[in-house]
Design a protein around this motif. Structure first.
Motif, PDB file in Angstrom:
ATOM      1  N   ASN A 113     -11.056   7.180   0.514  1.00 27.15           N
ATOM      2  CA  ASN A 113     -11.511   6.475   1.711  1.00 27.15           C
ATOM      3  C   ASN A 113     -13.023   6.238   1.665  1.00 27.15           C
TER       4      ASN A 113
ATOM      5  N   GLN B 159       4.725  -0.628   2.434  1.00 30.45           N
ATOM      6  CA  GLN B 159       4.323   0.588   1.700  1.00 30.45           C
ATOM      7  C   GLN B 159       2.805   0.621   1.534  1.00 30.45           C
TER       8      GLN B 159
ATOM      9  N   GLU C  57       1.061   1.531   4.745  1.00 27.33           N
ATOM     10  CA  GLU C  57       1.264   2.955   5.024  1.00 27.33           C
ATOM     11  C   GLU C  57       0.314   3.827   4.200  1.00 27.33           C
ATOM     12  N   ILE C  58       0.218   3.531   2.901  1.00 28.01           N
ATOM     13  CA  ILE C  58      -0.662   4.307   2.020  1.00 28.01           C
ATOM     14  C   ILE C  58      -2.130   4.099   2.409  1.00 28.01           C
TER      15      ILE C  58
ATOM     16  N   THR D   5      -2.863   6.243   5.301  1.00 26.38           N
ATOM     17  CA  THR D   5      -2.938   7.655   4.898  1.00 26.38           C
ATOM     18  C   THR D   5      -4.320   7.951   4.318  1.00 26.38           C
TER      19      THR D   5
ATOM     20  N   LYS E 188      -6.917   7.976   7.085  1.00 24.98           N
ATOM     21  CA  LYS E 188      -6.852   9.148   7.959  1.00 24.98           C
ATOM     22  C   LYS E 188      -7.131  10.467   7.245  1.00 24.98           C
ATOM     23  N   LYS E 189      -6.643  10.593   5.989  1.00 33.64           N
ATOM     24  CA  LYS E 189      -6.739  11.883   5.283  1.00 33.64           C
ATOM     25  C   LYS E 189      -7.855  11.946   4.242  1.00 33.64           C
TER      26      LYS E 189
ATOM     27  N   ALA F 151      -5.251   9.495  -1.059  1.00 32.31           N
ATOM     28  CA  ALA F 151      -3.803   9.574  -1.229  1.00 32.31           C
ATOM     29  C   ALA F 151      -3.452   9.186  -2.660  1.00 32.31           C
TER      30      ALA F 151
END
Ligand code: TYC
Length: 102
Positions: free
Chosen positions: A30, A53, A56-57, A60, A63-64, A67
């Motif tokens: 990120n 997909q 979604e990734i 992720t 946010k995290k 990935a």
């Protein structure tokens, strides 16, 4: 000679080991500047993922912090990382893509 415990009575089974090539996780990191749509496009274009997909990734990673986007042999992983880094650089986005042995 040849009695119990002697070399001839010890059965040594050698398990045939099938050598598999090591696999590498390709990860997206990120940052605060790369547009979300650009990341989604990268995932569709270089990793053959569907739009859903990819979205979604991307979320992720957003946010995290990171990935795994795919797992590949060394050569393929290296190529994906180079393609993503080059594409991001050409569009002047700071997007980072790395690989790590699984
Ligand atoms: N955090 C970015 C933004 O808010 C979006 C982004 C997602 C960037 C994933 C990089 O790998 C990334 N525009």
């Amino acid at each position: 000679p040849g009695g119990p415990g002697s070399d001839a009575s010890v059965l040594t089974k050698t398990k045939p080991k099938t050598q598999r090539p090591p696999l590498y996780k390709v990860m997206l990191l990120n940052d605060d500047y790369t547009p979300m749509e650009f990341v989604v496009h990268v995932l569709e274009r270089f990793f053959g993922l569907s739009h859903a997909q990819s979205f979604e990734i991307m979320l992720t990673v957003h946010k995290k912090g990171l990935a795994v986007v795919g797992v590949f042999s060394y050569e393929i992983a290296e190529t994906k990382v180079a393609q993503v880094m080059d594409f991001a650089r050409r569009h002047q986005h700071p997007l980072q893509c790395t690989m790590e042995k699984e």
